[in-house]
Enzyme design. Structure first.
Site, PDB file in Angstrom:
ATOM      1  CB  CYS A 138      10.898  -3.719   7.619  1.00  0.00           C
ATOM      2  SG  CYS A 138      11.264  -1.991   7.856  1.00  0.00           S
ATOM      3  NE  ARG A 169      10.376   1.388   4.001  1.00  0.00           N
ATOM      4  CZ  ARG A 169      10.249   0.536   4.993  1.00  0.00           C
ATOM      5  NH1 ARG A 169      10.986  -0.557   5.033  1.00  0.00           N
ATOM      6  NH2 ARG A 169       9.386   0.751   5.968  1.00  0.00           N
TER       7      ARG A 169
END
Ligand code: BEZ
Length: 218
Positions: free
Chosen positions: A53, A130
């Protein structure tokens, strides 16, 4: 949401209005409808202070100019708090020598996550997967992409999809696999082979004829 509470999963649908929301973010309260008139990329990540991330945020932030050039508003999201997001952003800006100029939603009550199908029970009931949602200037959901937690997203691919959507919006032409701006586009076929122009007519019009259903235009 309590871990034991049943997770109701709903998915937004392409070509329908993207669910509107009001949320708390690193830049104060935001509403999706505040951004009507421009494209929005709403994207979720599993958790602040995680390695993949972190690289994605570095890449989104570094590509800020590319999104600005296309008049696209980025909005990040996870179920972490605003103080967590802000502390993490400080790290990201240091690591990648960049500025995170876009808001990041702190979706602690998972309201937005649930409206967008960002919580997948097989992954986690409390952390978002995601995901990327491309919402057009009229608030219509035009694309959605989900990724595994282990694979960082390709920002050039997200920009490419936006370029493709805008090209189709403006011209009616569609775009082939691996297309990039400036490359030939596709003239969408008529409904049946009898009414579509043949090779000779297509070539005379400057089209690159491959089949009645596949003709390229430079
Ligand atoms: C990561 O960003 O590295 C990550 C986040 C959640 C699960 C797995 C990896």
């Amino acid at each position: 949401m309590a871990e034991t509470e049943e997770l109701k999963v709903s998915l937004p649908l392409l070509n329908e209005p993207a669910p509107d929301f009001e949320a708390v973010s690193t830049q104060g309260p935001i509403k999706l409808s505040d951004f009507r008139g421009k494209y929005v990329v709403l994207f979720s990540h599993p958790s602040d202070f995680t390695p993949v991330c972190t690289t994605e945020f570095g890449s989104f932030a570094t590509a800020t100019e590319e999104f600005e050039k296309r008049d696209v508003q980025l909005i990040g999201l996870s179920v972490d708090s605003v103080p967590s997001h802000l502390a993490w952003i400080r790290d990201i800006e240091k690591i990648f020598d960049t500025k995170v100029k876009f808001p990041v939603i702190a979706d602690l009550d998972t309201k937005v996550s649930r409206a967008y199908g960002m919580l997948h029970p097989g992954y986690s009931a409390t952390a978002t997967v995601r995901s990327v949602f491309i919402i057009d200037d009229k608030g219509i959901l035009r694309a959605m992409i989900y990724y595994p937690a282990s694979a960082g997203r390709s920002i050039p691919e997200i920009l490419r999809v936006i370029d493709s959507l805008k090209t189709t919006d403006e011209s009616g032409y569609t775009t082939p696999a691996d297309w990039k701006p400036g490359e030939p586009v596709i003239v969408p076929p008529s409904l049946n082979a009898e009414t579509v122009e043949g090779e000779e007519e297509s070539t005379a019009k400057g089209l690159d004829y491959k089949a009645w259903y596949l003709r390229y235009k430079k």
